[in-house]
Design an enzyme around this catalytic site. Structure first.
Site, short mmCIF file in Angstrom:
data_model
loop_
_atom_site.label_atom_id
_atom_site.label_comp_id
_atom_site.label_asym_id
_atom_site.label_seq_id
_atom_site.Cartn_x
_atom_site.Cartn_y
_atom_site.Cartn_z
N GLU A 91 9.61 44.86 54.23
CA GLU A 91 10.47 44.94 53.03
C GLU A 91 9.63 45.05 51.76
O GLU A 91 10.02 45.75 50.82
CB GLU A 91 11.40 43.73 52.96
CG GLU A 91 12.38 43.61 54.13
CD GLU A 91 13.27 44.83 54.32
OE1 GLU A 91 13.43 45.63 53.38
OE2 GLU A 91 13.81 44.99 55.43
N HIS A 114 8.89 48.61 51.00
CA HIS A 114 9.91 49.33 50.22
C HIS A 114 9.76 49.01 48.73
O HIS A 114 9.89 49.89 47.88
CB HIS A 114 11.32 48.91 50.68
CG HIS A 114 11.71 49.44 52.02
ND1 HIS A 114 11.64 50.77 52.36
CD2 HIS A 114 12.21 48.81 53.12
CE1 HIS A 114 12.08 50.95 53.60
NE2 HIS A 114 12.43 49.76 54.09
N TYR A 146 15.42 55.00 62.06
CA TYR A 146 14.44 53.95 62.29
C TYR A 146 13.42 54.37 63.34
O TYR A 146 12.23 54.08 63.23
CB TYR A 146 15.13 52.65 62.72
CG TYR A 146 15.73 51.89 61.58
CD1 TYR A 146 14.94 51.10 60.75
CD2 TYR A 146 17.10 51.96 61.31
CE1 TYR A 146 15.49 50.40 59.69
CE2 TYR A 146 17.65 51.27 60.25
CZ TYR A 146 16.84 50.49 59.44
OH TYR A 146 17.39 49.80 58.38
#
Length: 666
Positions: free
Chosen positions: A459, A462, A600
């Site tokens: 995360e 990102h 994904y």
């Protein structure tokens, strides 16, 4: 040179429910007024139409993101509800805007004039024009009006689905005996009522029960309860699938998937299905062998616990026996490993990796200067220094612990994109990581299990993508890339959590300052990376193929039967006589990943190719890190992802590294 005061103040987070509503209403009224003016342009030019709309969108996108973010993080239900409602208003406005024939005419006029403009501006013009075409503006007025009605219905379903998911407060009460095997520091955080313990469906509660509870019925109840926790969403998804099919047909597409994929790297459902089915064939061999191994372990465990024989491998068995296999045969003990990853020092060391790779600096804001929405939040001013002086790149937030009403998974939210304003001045991005890691206790800090370290790093990837991207227009900033490429940069960064030197560098024992994780424990972690990798990826294939099956249908499909049947068929796991409704909490399908969950797996191909080619030999190579930063991350979506990949790799990407990583034959 020392770090300076940031040139841009952070957002404030003090809006009331009434202010959220009124700010959105003002925002949308101003946007509509501007669109009315632009659509009346007599001599449409790039400057008068496209740049004017682009400049307005630059500013509006960040404000909308912030107003709609409150629903995910506020402790006040009225604030969350107001934020949710504001998102409905905005979605309706977007639908109205996308169907304006007068706007399409002036945009299309500029498009047909083929103006001499820079590449990013040309891409903006092409995308704006294509948006209108894909929304049916070339169709008769009656069809467009019908489309508008259907799209608003679909939008409202998606908002309601996610609201139900965000507001979910379900739980199961278990006795101490039923929780036998679950670590004490986990059970101690469960609320106790009349001698029973309250397990919510939040990950820090659910996952340890699924991984450690010795009683198979406890695991079954926890799994089924979690799958069926938002039953009201099942009907919403069914309605959405039918609406999407109807909209696709009106637009002239065979299926919703065909419509969505036209604008992705994959381009067609056929290409996606070929990719997924080929992967399924290769992974099924590994998955069946893994099931056999886990069943042997299950037979031993049942006998040791004096439980009756059970020759079936149920879906609620997976996390428990996966963990048992790692502990017994690979001696990977999650709890022991977590002692080396206290949250605070692990975060500092993760940020340290980006300081080396991408020449960034992270300055935490503390005390009265903090502008945060909750006391748990951390706030950082982020700078880069690869030219000898500090240059501000944006604001970064971490909100890492669960609380009632908060977004329940792990995600990065772009709160305000970067862009160049109408005066030519740089506006900097704001981005946030919202996760749900266990809270510290009176005797222990928050300790991250290795898979949580991987999740955090993913995360954060990102977030870094948002921060280091530099584009003229918000539309292309950061993670605003093709949806089937967006995960690749973060998946690529996960590899750092599996490299021995980097893993050691991230570690520090929570009671013995300076003590890093032992080499033999690191070796065991690395060796375990793809244990049950076949089953793990077959689970991903279940989700991806379920998504594609729904969205290549006409909507007249038995969603429940499809969900349950495909799990047993693809993921190779039984579910007894249980009927589950996990698609009611499969947020991706109502959050922008419809016909897109394959991404994904698809993007892992690119992630592996980049890491093996650029970083495997030397993961902390700053020269390669900066080249990657500026070739892949910096352009965001301002150019085709495939062009960026080919520039970085010096060739077309391929799946050799991906298949090698999984240990399957090409």
């Amino acid at each position: 040179m020392g770090i300076k005061t940031p040139p841009q103040a952070p957002p404030t987070w003090t809006l009331t429910p009434e202010q959220i509503t009124s700010e959105m209403e003002i925002l949308l009224a101003d946007a509509k007024k501007l669109q009315d003016e632009v659509s009346a342009t007599q001599d449409p030019t790039f400057e008068s139409v496209i740049k004017t709309l682009g400049d307005a969108s630059n500013v509006r996108d960040g404000l909308v993101n912030q107003l709609t973010f409150y629903q995910h993080i506020s402790t006040d239900k009225d604030v969350r509800d107001s934020s949710n409602k504001a998102e409905e208003f905005y979605r309706d406005f977007e639908i109205e805007s996308s169907m304006r024939e007068d706007l399409f005419k002036v945009v299309n006029a500029v498009y047909n004039s083929k103006p001499d403009i820079d590449p990013e501006s040309k891409r903006l013009l092409e995308k704006m024009n294509l948006d209108f075409v894909r929304n049916g503006l070339a169709l008769p007025i009656e069809t467009r009006e019908e489309l508008k009605v259907l799209q608003k219905k679909l939008s409202n379903l998606e908002v309601q689905y996610n609201k139900n998911l965000g507001e979910e407060t379900g739980f199961i009460m278990f006795t101490a005996d039923e929780l036998d095997g679950v670590p004490e520091d986990i059970v101690s955080q469960f609320a106790e009522v009349d001698g029973k313990y309250k397990m919510t469906y939040k990950y820090p509660d659910l996952f340890p029960v699924m991984k450690y509870a010795k009683n198979p019925d406890t695991r079954r109840r926890a799994f089924v309860g979690d799958q069926n926790k938002v039953m009201e969403n099942t009907e919403l998804l069914m309605k959405a699938v039918k609406l999407r099919a109807d909209i696709a047909h009106l637009l002239g597409y065979k299926t919703h998937a065909a419509y969505v994929l036209e604008d992705r790297m994959a381009k067609s459902p056929e290409k996606v299905m070929t990719f997924l089915n080929d992967l399924r064939t290769k992974l099924s061999i590994a998955g069946k062998a893994e099931i056999t191994k886990l069943l042997e372990l299950k037979a031993e465990d049942q006998k040791a616990l004096s439980l009756p024989e059970d020759p079936t491998f149920n879906v609620w068995d997976y996390r428990y026996f996966d963990r048992l296999l790692l502990e017994k045969e690979y001696e990977v003990d999650d709890q022991k490993i977590s002692e080396y990853f206290p949250m605070q020092s692990t975060i500092e060391k993760m940020l340290g990796i980006f300081e080396v790779l991408f020449k960034l600096k992270f300055e935490e804001v503390t005390g009265a200067d903090r502008a945060v929405w909750h006391e748990d939040c951390k706030q950082f001013a982020v700078w880069k220094n690869d030219t000898g002086s500090d240059e501000f790149v944006g604001w970064l937030y971490f909100d890492l612990h669960p609380r009632e009403g908060k977004y329940g998974h792990a995600a990065n939210f772009n709160l305000s994109p970067g862009y160049v304003d109408k005066d030519g001045k740089r506006v900097y991005p704001v981005t946030a990581l919202v996760c749900n890691f266990s809270k510290p206790t009176a005797t222990k800090p928050s300790l991250l299990k290795h898979d949580e370290v991987v999740t955090f790093f993913h995360e954060l990837g990102h977030g870094i993508h948002d921060l280091v991207s530099v584009t003229k227009y918000a539309r292309f900033h950061g993670t605003n890339v093709a949806r089937d490429f967006v995960e690749a940069p973060s998946q690529m960064l996960e590899y750092w959590c599996w490299q021995p030197e980097e893993l050691k560098g991230l570690s520090s024992h929570y009671t013995e300052e300076g003590k890093t994780i032992d080499d033999d424990l690191i070796a065991k972690i690395v060796k375990s990376k793809h244990v049950n990798g076949g089953l793990f990826n077959l689970r991903q294939l279940h989700f991806a193929l379920f998504d594609m099956t729904l969205h290549t249908s006409d909507g007249n499909i038995d969603v429940t039967k499809t969900w349950n049947g495909m799990r047993e068929d693809i993921a190779l796991m039984q579910q007894g006589n249980e009927t589950t409704y996990g698609y009611g909490s499969f947020g991706h399908l109502m959050g922008g990943y419809d016909s897109g969950y394959y991404g994904y797996l698809w993007s892992q191909v690119f992630a592996a190719d980049i890491f093996y080619t650029e970083f495997l030999a030397d993961p902390m190579n700053t020269t390669n890190g900066l080249r990657y930063r500026d070739t892949i991350l910096k352009p965001g979506g301002s150019r085709e992802a495939l062009d960026s990949l080919k520039e970085l790799l010096g060739r077309e990407p391929n799946n050799v590294a991906f298949l090698s990583e999984l240990g399957v034959e090409n």
